[in-house]
Enzyme design. Structure first.
Site, PDB file in Angstrom:
ATOM      1  CE  LYS A   1      42.138  30.141  37.153  1.00 39.31           C
ATOM      2  NZ  LYS A   1      42.607  30.008  35.767  1.00 39.31           N
TER       3      LYS A   1
ATOM      4  CB  THR B   1      44.327  42.540  32.130  1.00 39.79           C
ATOM      5  OG1 THR B   1      45.723  42.628  31.839  1.00 39.79           O
ATOM      6  CG2 THR B   1      43.612  41.815  31.020  1.00 39.79           C
TER       7      THR B   1
ATOM      8  N   GLY C   1      37.576  32.522  34.599  1.00 39.04           N
ATOM      9  CA  GLY C   1      37.302  33.810  33.939  1.00 39.04           C
ATOM     10  C   GLY C   1      35.841  34.065  33.646  1.00 39.04           C
TER      11      GLY C   1
END
Ligand code: NAP
Length: 446
Positions: A207, A14, A136
């Site tokens: 994260k 991806t 992201g």
């Protein structure tokens, strides 16, 4: 023409395919902004002939992914394979050992091995960048490292997993149960076939550990992150929270205080007047509170090929600028975690028991006399003061509202130390009045 920055792409899924598309589509403006072109010198993945929706014929394929690190025609290795260890880590270590800069989107690897890799990068005088690893496409690492660099940050928190946020907001909008909302997330491509890392909170915890290190200048410390996912949240909890004026969100929260570093990923009740209550679908959002900047909110797409590629290529542009031949070795690469690894603080883990706040507690109990009194007694004995108590009928998923079926009892506590709630739950442990362990959701406070 200026010398290109030569990159090797490892992993063409991806994100990897997204990086190729972005570099091709925006080549002209990237060159103007970076001061030189970014050129793909080699690429690699497992299966050479897989259709990836991008034409790989213009590029050099290397069958041996880990050998990308040693290629003389490569300045930066871009690791987009994934996994905390295995081939990704081998490649990352080899790249830095060969004096190549490293760009990665791999939060699991950075959460577990970030300090080791940062130390290797610092020793080799090369860059290590991982903007895409947290939220992201949102430039939150740059935002904290650079934009908020002048501030002491006390707290950083947010919605760090788009899959969970999609599931929770779908449950809120459609009153779907968790399993149906998860199935919808999978059908829409927001959740993996094996969604464990997402729905059990591990991805968000990776994260959060990275963000905490950048925000507080602390050594990254994943192990103590208190991690609870969203599997046990019921549609009835979400409906109840809504009636109380709250949305349910999986929140990662890190705070640095006198008693150390507190890191938690947990479903929270978020008051409707808080911006995070309005972050819906697969979106991510991070809030940082600086002592001069005040509250900063970073929001956007936390995953997907385009947004993640945007963050990867931003890191490459940054490296291209700082390492250009014109900079003549004067470009400051900056420490991967803002502060050199040797100067990062080893903070003790702050205990959760002293934290003070309100909480939502939900019990599934036998529908018989005396059960409420038993719960109330445990609360009283543990020193938990109850602000409101809600008793609902039988739960559809537990078999309807027939007499004798389990029923839902929920309550909101007054402000108090978490230690007292833990003690109340301990007192109720093993009680045959409870059909399942209670669910605790803290209420996000100021
Ligand atoms: N997807 C997102 O939205 C997103 C967002 C933020 C961060 N990330 C991170 O970005 C990284 C990549 O994610 P992704 O979603 O792009 O993953 P993906 O679609 O599963 O792609 C992984 C790629 O790695 C290759 N690969 C796997 N094992 C390999 C091996 N042993 N040797 C060589 N190549 C190997 C695969 O090759 P084949 O294609 O030949 O099988 C594939 O091209 C992960 O660290 C992920 O956490 C992803």
């Amino acid at each position: 023409m200026a010398e290109p920055l030569r990159i090797a792409l490892a992993g063409l899924g991806t994100v990897g395919a997204g990086v190729i598309r972005l570099l091709e589509a925006n080549a002209g403006l990237i060159e103007r902004r970076a001061g030189r072109p970014i050129a793909i010198a080699a690429l690699s993945a497992r299966e050479r002939h897989k259709d990836r929706g991008v034409d790989l014929r213009p590029y050099t394929w290397d069958d041996d992914t880990t050998a990308l690190a040693a290629r003389a025609d490569v300045d930066v290795v871009v690791e987009l394979i994934g996994g905390s260890d295995g081939p990704a880590l081998t490649l990352a270590r080899n790249a830095l050992a060969h004096g190549k800069s490293l760009v990665t989107a791999n939060k699991a690897m950075i959460a577990h091995h970030g300090l080791e890799l940062a130390q290797a990068a610092e020793a080799a005088g090369v860059a290590l960048r991982f903007e895409a690893a947290v939220a992201g496409g949102i430039p939150v690492i740059k935002g904290l490292r650079e934009g908020a660099a002048a501030n002491a940050l006390q707290r950083v928190y947010g919605i760090l997993n788009g899959t969970c946020n999609f599931i929770l907001s779908t449950m809120e909008d459609t009153r779907a149960d968790f399993a149906d909302a998860l199935a919808e997330a999978q059908a829409k491509g927001f959740a993996e076939a094996d969604p464990g890392f997402d729905i059990d909170g591990i991805d968000a915890a990776h994260k959060l550990a990275i963000l905490a290190s950048i925000a507080f200048g602390s050594r990254i410390d994943f192990a103590p992150v208190e991690t609870v996912g969203i599997r046990r949240v019921l549609a009835a909890d979400i409906a109840q929270a809504a009636q109380l004026g709250h949305a349910v969100r999986l929140i990662g929260i890190a705070e640095a205080g006198a008693d150390g570093l507190f890191q938690r990923v947990h479903p929270y009740l978020v008051p409707r007047d808080h911006p995070l209550a309005h972050v819906d679908g697969a979106t991510n959002a991070v809030v940082a509170e600086g002592n001069f900047s005040g509250r900063l909110l970073f929001q956007g797409a936390g995953a997907g090929d385009g947004p993640t590629a945007s963050a990867v290529v931003a890191d490459l542009i940054d490296i291209a600028r700082r390492t250009s031949p014109e900079a003549d070795g004067t470009g400051e690469l900056g420490a991967p975690f803002s502060i050199p690894v040797a100067a990062l603080e080893a903070m003790p883990t702050a205990p959760s028991g002293d934290r003070v706040g309100k909480a939502y507690l939900r019990f599934i109990v036998a529908d018989r006399p005396g059960v409420l009194a038993e719960i109330a007694a445990a609360m009283r004995d543990a020193g938990v003061s109850i602000e409101s108590l809600i008793q609902q009928g039988g739960l559809a998923h537990l078999g309807g509202a027939d007499a004798g079926e389990p029923v839902l009892v929920a309550m909101v506590t007054h402000h108090g130390p978490e230690r007292c709630i833990a003690e109340a739950l301990r007192l109720l442990e093993g009680s045959d009045s409870l059909a399942e362990p209670p669910l605790v959701m803290h209420i996000l406070g100021e």
